[in-house]
Motif scaffolding. Structure first.
Motif, PDB file in Angstrom:
ATOM      1  N   PHE A   1      23.808  -4.515  28.217  1.00 51.73           N
ATOM      2  CA  PHE A   1      24.672  -5.830  28.612  1.00 51.73           C
ATOM      3  C   PHE A   1      23.628  -6.816  29.153  1.00 51.73           C
ATOM      4  O   PHE A   1      22.691  -6.587  29.681  1.00 51.73           O
ATOM      5  CB  PHE A   1      25.832  -5.557  29.743  1.00 51.73           C
ATOM      6  CG  PHE A   1      26.585  -6.857  29.899  1.00 51.73           C
ATOM      7  CD1 PHE A   1      27.525  -7.411  29.202  1.00 51.73           C
ATOM      8  CD2 PHE A   1      26.343  -7.685  31.130  1.00 51.73           C
ATOM      9  CE1 PHE A   1      28.397  -8.488  29.243  1.00 51.73           C
ATOM     10  CE2 PHE A   1      26.878  -8.846  31.141  1.00 51.73           C
ATOM     11  CZ  PHE A   1      27.893  -9.266  30.516  1.00 51.73           C
TER      12      PHE A   1
ATOM     13  N   SER B   1      23.919 -10.986  30.770  1.00 49.90           N
ATOM     14  CA  SER B   1      24.707 -12.025  31.366  1.00 49.90           C
ATOM     15  C   SER B   1      24.477 -13.269  30.668  1.00 49.90           C
ATOM     16  O   SER B   1      25.454 -14.078  30.796  1.00 49.90           O
ATOM     17  CB  SER B   1      24.582 -12.077  32.846  1.00 49.90           C
ATOM     18  OG  SER B   1      23.023 -12.445  33.203  1.00 49.90           O
ATOM     19  N   SER B   2      23.344 -13.476  29.929  1.00 47.31           N
ATOM     20  CA  SER B   2      23.396 -14.663  29.331  1.00 47.31           C
ATOM     21  C   SER B   2      22.777 -14.292  27.861  1.00 47.31           C
ATOM     22  O   SER B   2      21.681 -14.619  27.326  1.00 47.31           O
ATOM     23  CB  SER B   2      22.192 -15.377  29.911  1.00 47.31           C
ATOM     24  OG  SER B   2      22.617 -15.902  31.379  1.00 47.31           O
TER      25      SER B   2
ATOM     26  N   ILE C   1      23.956  -8.910  23.519  1.00 46.56           N
ATOM     27  CA  ILE C   1      24.587  -7.456  23.955  1.00 46.56           C
ATOM     28  C   ILE C   1      24.499  -6.582  22.768  1.00 46.56           C
ATOM     29  O   ILE C   1      24.928  -6.904  21.806  1.00 46.56           O
ATOM     30  CB  ILE C   1      25.744  -8.050  24.562  1.00 46.56           C
ATOM     31  CG1 ILE C   1      26.046  -8.913  25.353  1.00 46.56           C
ATOM     32  CG2 ILE C   1      26.633  -6.744  24.895  1.00 46.56           C
ATOM     33  CD1 ILE C   1      27.266  -9.729  26.024  1.00 46.56           C
TER      34      ILE C   1
ATOM     35  N   THR D   1      27.136 -14.031  22.185  1.00 43.52           N
ATOM     36  CA  THR D   1      27.831 -14.711  22.882  1.00 43.52           C
ATOM     37  C   THR D   1      28.665 -13.843  23.748  1.00 43.52           C
ATOM     38  O   THR D   1      29.048 -12.882  23.344  1.00 43.52           O
ATOM     39  CB  THR D   1      28.671 -15.990  22.396  1.00 43.52           C
ATOM     40  OG1 THR D   1      29.648 -15.087  21.571  1.00 43.52           O
ATOM     41  CG2 THR D   1      27.796 -16.664  21.462  1.00 43.52           C
ATOM     42  N   LEU D   2      28.801 -14.182  25.189  1.00 51.19           N
ATOM     43  CA  LEU D   2      29.720 -13.499  25.743  1.00 51.19           C
ATOM     44  C   LEU D   2      31.234 -13.353  25.364  1.00 51.19           C
ATOM     45  O   LEU D   2      32.091 -12.316  25.295  1.00 51.19           O
ATOM     46  CB  LEU D   2      29.815 -13.931  27.212  1.00 51.19           C
ATOM     47  CG  LEU D   2      28.796 -13.897  28.241  1.00 51.19           C
ATOM     48  CD1 LEU D   2      28.589 -14.638  29.101  1.00 51.19           C
ATOM     49  CD2 LEU D   2      28.633 -12.286  28.620  1.00 51.19           C
TER      50      LEU D   2
ATOM     51  N   TRP E   1      31.364 -10.978  22.447  1.00 56.43           N
ATOM     52  CA  TRP E   1      31.767  -9.726  22.848  1.00 56.43           C
ATOM     53  C   TRP E   1      32.936  -9.385  23.658  1.00 56.43           C
ATOM     54  O   TRP E   1      33.652  -8.186  23.235  1.00 56.43           O
ATOM     55  CB  TRP E   1      30.554  -9.283  24.071  1.00 56.43           C
ATOM     56  CG  TRP E   1      30.718  -8.001  24.993  1.00 56.43           C
ATOM     57  CD1 TRP E   1      30.233  -6.900  24.527  1.00 56.43           C
ATOM     58  CD2 TRP E   1      30.883  -8.018  26.274  1.00 56.43           C
ATOM     59  NE1 TRP E   1      30.313  -6.142  25.497  1.00 56.43           N
ATOM     60  CE2 TRP E   1      30.829  -6.738  26.437  1.00 56.43           C
ATOM     61  CE3 TRP E   1      31.359  -8.887  27.238  1.00 56.43           C
ATOM     62  CZ2 TRP E   1      31.163  -6.132  27.813  1.00 56.43           C
ATOM     63  CZ3 TRP E   1      31.690  -8.498  28.261  1.00 56.43           C
ATOM     64  CH2 TRP E   1      31.579  -7.069  28.740  1.00 56.43           C
ATOM     65  N   SER E   2      33.599 -10.045  24.401  1.00 52.21           N
ATOM     66  CA  SER E   2      34.708  -9.823  25.008  1.00 52.21           C
ATOM     67  C   SER E   2      35.811  -9.684  23.948  1.00 52.21           C
ATOM     68  O   SER E   2      36.819  -9.180  23.872  1.00 52.21           O
ATOM     69  CB  SER E   2      35.081 -10.831  25.978  1.00 52.21           C
ATOM     70  OG  SER E   2      35.155 -12.314  25.588  1.00 52.21           O
TER      71      SER E   2
ATOM     72  N   ALA F   1      29.435 -11.978  35.189  1.00 51.10           N
ATOM     73  CA  ALA F   1      29.642 -12.371  33.785  1.00 51.10           C
ATOM     74  C   ALA F   1      30.675 -11.091  33.032  1.00 51.10           C
ATOM     75  O   ALA F   1      31.577 -11.532  31.971  1.00 51.10           O
ATOM     76  CB  ALA F   1      28.392 -12.623  33.112  1.00 51.10           C
ATOM     77  N   GLY F   2      30.276  -9.905  33.336  1.00 51.57           N
ATOM     78  CA  GLY F   2      30.903  -8.990  32.403  1.00 51.57           C
ATOM     79  C   GLY F   2      32.229  -8.310  33.022  1.00 51.57           C
ATOM     80  O   GLY F   2      32.977  -8.186  32.141  1.00 51.57           O
TER      81      GLY F   2
ATOM     82  N   ARG G   1      35.303 -10.132  32.268  1.00 47.17           N
ATOM     83  CA  ARG G   1      35.794 -10.125  30.806  1.00 47.17           C
ATOM     84  C   ARG G   1      36.369  -8.930  30.428  1.00 47.17           C
ATOM     85  O   ARG G   1      37.362  -8.608  29.576  1.00 47.17           O
ATOM     86  CB  ARG G   1      34.632 -10.394  29.891  1.00 47.17           C
ATOM     87  CG  ARG G   1      34.333 -11.924  29.989  1.00 47.17           C
ATOM     88  CD  ARG G   1      33.051 -12.347  29.286  1.00 47.17           C
ATOM     89  NE  ARG G   1      32.676 -13.786  29.257  1.00 47.17           N
ATOM     90  CZ  ARG G   1      32.390 -14.622  30.144  1.00 47.17           C
ATOM     91  NH1 ARG G   1      31.932 -14.097  31.133  1.00 47.17           N
ATOM     92  NH2 ARG G   1      32.451 -15.849  29.950  1.00 47.17           N
TER      93      ARG G   1
END
Length: 290
Positions: A8, A10-11, A18, A42-43, A46-47, A142-143, A146
């Motif tokens: 993972f 966070s940015s 990721i 991007t986060l 991923w989510s 961040a993780g 999500r």
């Protein structure tokens, strides 16, 4: 049984995404077939992938902390209930997190600046309140929200669902497995100047050890030739870290298939702090190991 391992960030960016390793657990042969690697810049991407029903069911190991040290939470006067604490934490900005954590550290003596969770020391992991090198506090920030928003069940931290969970997430830490093979030898670097033959050799040795099977897990990795080459060639180590998390998740899946509703997590773990899967709980001081 589909298994995931996630390295993972966070940015995340296109250059530092990721990484998710996907695999299939074969309990009879005690092995994990590596099916492929996915990368997310991007986060949100991923989510969204995690929440998509067509990608489940799965059990995943995620290289990010799932909780904060109890000592820190109590000192700051935050909620002692895990869910309430995580909701409070998610509502803060990164500058607010840094300000409060730095003030906590500044008030403590040298050598004891950071508070640690019970799982951090036996795992050799950075404290989950650390905001730089590596910024695991921001990874949690961040993780984890999500994962929760994607409907991922987190054993040991949430009540067992009435129906079997389609997506199960466990805190993983690849560094512990890597050290069991390489000791303190480095196998990765994001800096091009440090991506040298010595680290490439260490990655090759680590992949070979995973294929032979780590005694502490009782599982073998089964990559094909191109996957093996990709794991060795990725000088950042992100793909290899995702695979290490994959194997930790597979170990937990085996425990669950054998009847352990907690996926191998210790019954005595602190339900506010969380626990890294496959890390044994230390014996109480003065206890007889026999």
């Amino acid at each position: 049984m589909q298994i995931l391992g996630c390295d993972f960030s966070s940015s995340p960016t296109a250059r530092k995404p990721i990484v998710i390793a996907r695999g299939q657990l074969c309990m009879e042969k005690q092995c994990v077939q590596l099916n492929g690697l996915l990368r997310f810049a991007t986060l949100d991407g991923w989510s969204e992938w995690l929440a998509a029903a067509q990608h489940g069911p799965w059990i995943g190991g995620f290289d990010l902390p799932f909780g904060l040290p109890r000592e820190l939470v109590q000192s700051l006067g935050w909620p002692a209930d895990w869910a309430a604490c995580m909701e409070h934490y998610a509502a803060l900005s990164r500058p607010q997190i840094r300000e409060q954590f730095k003030a906590f550290c500044d008030a403590r003596p040298a050598g004891r600046k950071f508070a640690h969770r019970a799982t951090d020391i036996p795992a050799g992991a950075s404290p989950s309140m650390k905001w730089v090198n590596p910024p695991v506090a921001y990874m949690l920030h961040a993780g984890l929200p999500r994962l929760r928003a994607a409907g991922v069940h987190l054993p040991g931290l949430q009540a067992e669902p009435a129906q079997p969970a389609a997506r199960v997430g466990l805190e993983a830490y690849p560094g512990m497995l890597a050290r069991s093979v390489l000791g303190r030898r480095s196998y990765k670097s994001d800096a091009a100047a440090h991506q040298n033959p010595e680290r490439a050799l260490a990655r090759r040795e680590l992949v070979q050890a995973l294929e032979q099977g780590l005694p502490m897990l009782g599982l073998r990795l089964l990559p094909d030739a191109s996957q093996r080459a990709a794991l060795v060639e990725d000088a950042s180590g992100d793909a290899l870290d995702a695979v290490l998390c994959l194997l930790q998740a597979a170990w937990a899946a085996m425990r669950h298939a054998e009847g352990d509703a907690r996926y191998g997590l210790p019954a005595a773990m602190d339900a506010l702090e969380g626990w890294i899967v496959t890390v044994p709980m230390p014996l109480p001081q003065g206890a007889n190991p026999s």
